[in-house]
Structures are given as C-alpha cells and as structure tokens.
Write an enzyme that holds these catalytic residues in place. Structure first.
Site, short mmCIF file in Angstrom:
data_model
loop_
_atom_site.label_atom_id
_atom_site.label_comp_id
_atom_site.label_asym_id
_atom_site.label_seq_id
_atom_site.Cartn_x
_atom_site.Cartn_y
_atom_site.Cartn_z
N LYS A 116 0.84 -1.20 0.00
CA LYS A 116 0.00 0.00 0.00
C LYS A 116 0.87 1.25 0.00
CE LYS A 116 -3.17 1.40 3.19
NZ LYS A 116 -3.92 1.02 4.38
N LYS A 196 5.64 7.80 13.39
CA LYS A 196 6.84 7.16 13.93
C LYS A 196 8.09 7.82 13.36
CE LYS A 196 7.80 2.62 13.96
NZ LYS A 196 7.66 1.16 13.77
N LYS A 199 13.46 7.90 8.68
CA LYS A 199 14.30 8.69 7.79
C LYS A 199 13.46 9.26 6.64
CE LYS A 199 18.35 8.35 4.83
NZ LYS A 199 18.04 7.95 3.46
#
Ligand code: TRP
Length: 331
Positions: A116, A196, A199
């Site tokens: 997804k 969360k 990077k």
C-alpha cells in the site's frame, strides 16, 4: 546451560536514529551484557524489495555497522554479517518456498501495508511477496533461540515458526522453533509529533547528528498553541513526545521534567531537550569518530565469515534431512 542465541537485523537503507536506538539497539546491547550470543543480519538483498536502486547500499552497510559499534555492540560477542554474502540463504529460501502457500503470503498484514505504501499493488514483485520466506531462511540457518523484533515484524516471525515446525514434521527435527520477543514498541514519534520516527519522513534525529544539527532540528520540532508544558499523549502528542525523548535521553522521569519546565515556555524547554539529546549522543558520536574505516570493514568481513560457517553447517544438515545430500555420489 548454553548461552541463549538471538538473531535480528536491519535493512541498510540509511543511518540509525533515536527511534531505532530505543526500539531495538538498546535491547541488543542489553542482551550482550547479559551474555547472550547475538547475530545481526544486515539484510541488503531485502532492500530491493521496495526500491531497485542499489548504489548506496555498500556505504549504508558500513555506516550501519558504525552505528552498531558506536552504540556499544561488541563484534567479539555479536556477529554482524551481510545477508547477500551468505549463499545458503538463497538455497534455503528456495526449499522453504515449497512448503509455504501463496495465500499464506498474501495474507501477511505487513506485506499488505508495504505494498500500500508503494501505492501500486499491481506492481508487487514476486520478491516483495516472498521476502518473508527469505527472512525465515535468514533466521533458521542460525538456529537462534529467540528473535527480538518490533511488532511490524511479527507476521514474518510467525511464518518463520510455522516453516520451522512444518519442516521438522515433514523431514525430521532440523530446526529450533525460535521464540519471538516483541521489543517494547518504541513509542518515539518523529519531530512532527504525528508519525513514527523515520528517515523517509524527514522527522528523525540520527545517532550521528552533530550538536548543531540536533539544536536546529529540535528548534523546529512541532509543538502546539498551548503555553504550558505537560504530558498528555492523546491531546498533545507532539509535546508529549518531546517529553518522552527528554526522559529517555536524560533518565529523568517525565513528572520530574514537567515540574521543572511547566511554565518555562517552549524555547527554554526545547533548548534543554536539545542539550539532553546531545549529551546522550555525544559518547556515541565520539566512538563513531574514532572508528577506523578499515577496522569497520574487517568487522563486517569477519562476522560474515563466521556466519558463513554456521550457515554451511545448517544447510548440510538440511540436505541430509531432505535426502538431498546424496552421500553415495558426493562423499
Ligand atoms: N525485515 C526486517 C526489517 O525490515 C529486517 C530483517 C531481515 C530481519 N532479516 C531479518 C529482522 C531476520 C529479524 C530477523 O526491519
């Protein structure tokens, strides 16, 4: 009793950040101190499941290893090795792919999420669908007692346990069925206070960030319009996350920090937070700077050699169990 062995790993996609540290690295250092034997796989082949460019991987492997060493991983006690240089993984993946069904892989919720995220489910490669099988090979070749991972990896570890048990039933006991140890979910969000730390979302503080960079990033961290500083994860996720980062990096309780900075204002609070993060990361940064590049490469090379020996032995056993050893021919 023999010391317990664990195996875990990372994809070499970039430098490690505070979320990685509090979510997994810290545990690995702890296991090492408890005398557990560690295997850390740098899963470079797994990188190409969702991106095909490979130019940065070699340097990423070196940087990742520097992060490990800087964080306190001792290469004498913990074997750091490179997935792509263990050929047995490919062979075992092929054999395992015979005892896993396609629907079983299609049900995997982590894969679904990842597909997804790529935004084009019709382009899912066979390698994307099947990398959990390869991950089972990463793990089972090393006969670990347990696998410390974050909750997103749980479906893969369940599959690994399933494969091990199934193989043992079909061909006789060749594998330890490893336990999954869920790392206490790193609750660390990024500096956007929403997602969360990661990077790719540009919201991370890396273990190797300089003091200037840390101050710059913390200054820009998202807060809210309330003046007072207090902890409320539901209503004030961003500020609460900064308090959590402060607590984790200073060892102080959140209450203690709140009582000092309640009325201090965002600017003063953020400066103290940046100070705390910098003080926490300074020893790691210092160790990192002292690492000689050639030494780091030697650690990777020797770890991989050690891992190759273990993998070779396990695959020989697998061949014998499956009657693919052909001793009358290849004695
Ligand atoms: N899939 C893991 C991740 O993206 C990396 C990984 C590869 C791994 N092989 C492993 C983790 C074996 C644990 C055990 O983080």
């Amino acid at each position: 009793m023999a010391q317990k062995r664990y195996l875990t790993g990372d994809r070499p996609t970039g430098p490690l950040h505070l979320g990685h540290y509090f979510g997994s690295l810290k545990n690995r250092v702890q296991f090492q101190e408890e005398g557990k034997e560690g295997f850390i796989i740098i899963a470079d082949f797994q990188v190409v499941t969702d991106r095909l460019e490979t130019d940065a991987i070699e340097q990423n492997i070196i940087e990742l290893t520097k992060d490990y060493l800087a964080a306190g991983i001792d290469p004498q006690k913990t074997t750091i090795f490179v997935q792509s240089h263990i050929h047995e993984i490919s062979v075992l993946t092929m054999l395992f792919s015979m005892i896993v069904t396609v629907p079983q892989l299609e049900r995997n919720p982590t894969i679904k999420e990842e597909v997804k995220a790529m935004g084009q489910s019709d382009k899912m490669s066979l390698g994307m669908l099947s990398y959990p099988v390869s991950q089972a090979a990463d793990i089972l070749l090393f006969n670990p007692d347990f696998i410390p991972v974050g909750v997103d990896q749980a479906p893969h570890i369940e599959l690994t346990r399933d494969i091990a048990a199934r193989f043992n039933r079909l061909y006789g006991d060749a594998f330890t069925v490893p336990e999954m140890v869920l790392s206490e979910q790193s609750r660390v969000l990024g500096l956007d206070g929403i997602q969360k730390m990661s990077k790719s979302r540009g919201n991370a503080i890396f273990l190797k960030d300089t003091k200037e960079v840390i101050f710059e990033k913390v200054k820009k961290a998202v807060t809210d319009s309330e003046r007072e500083i207090y902890f409320d994860e539901e209503k004030r996720p961003a500020v609460s996350n900064l308090l959590l980062l402060f607590s984790l990096t200073s060892g102080r309780t959140i209450d203690d920090i709140v009582s000092e900075f309640k009325d201090a204002g965002n600017k003063v609070f953020k400066e103290a937070l940046a100070e705390s993060i910098d003080a926490f990361l300074t020893p790691m940064r210092t160790r990192r700077e002292q690492l000689d590049e050639e030494y780091v490469k030697k650690v990777i090379k020797e770890g991989t050699k050690r891992a190759q020996a273990v993998a070779h032995e396990t695959l020989s056993r697998v061949r014998e169990h499956m009657k693919f050893a052909y001793p009358s021919i290849f004695h």
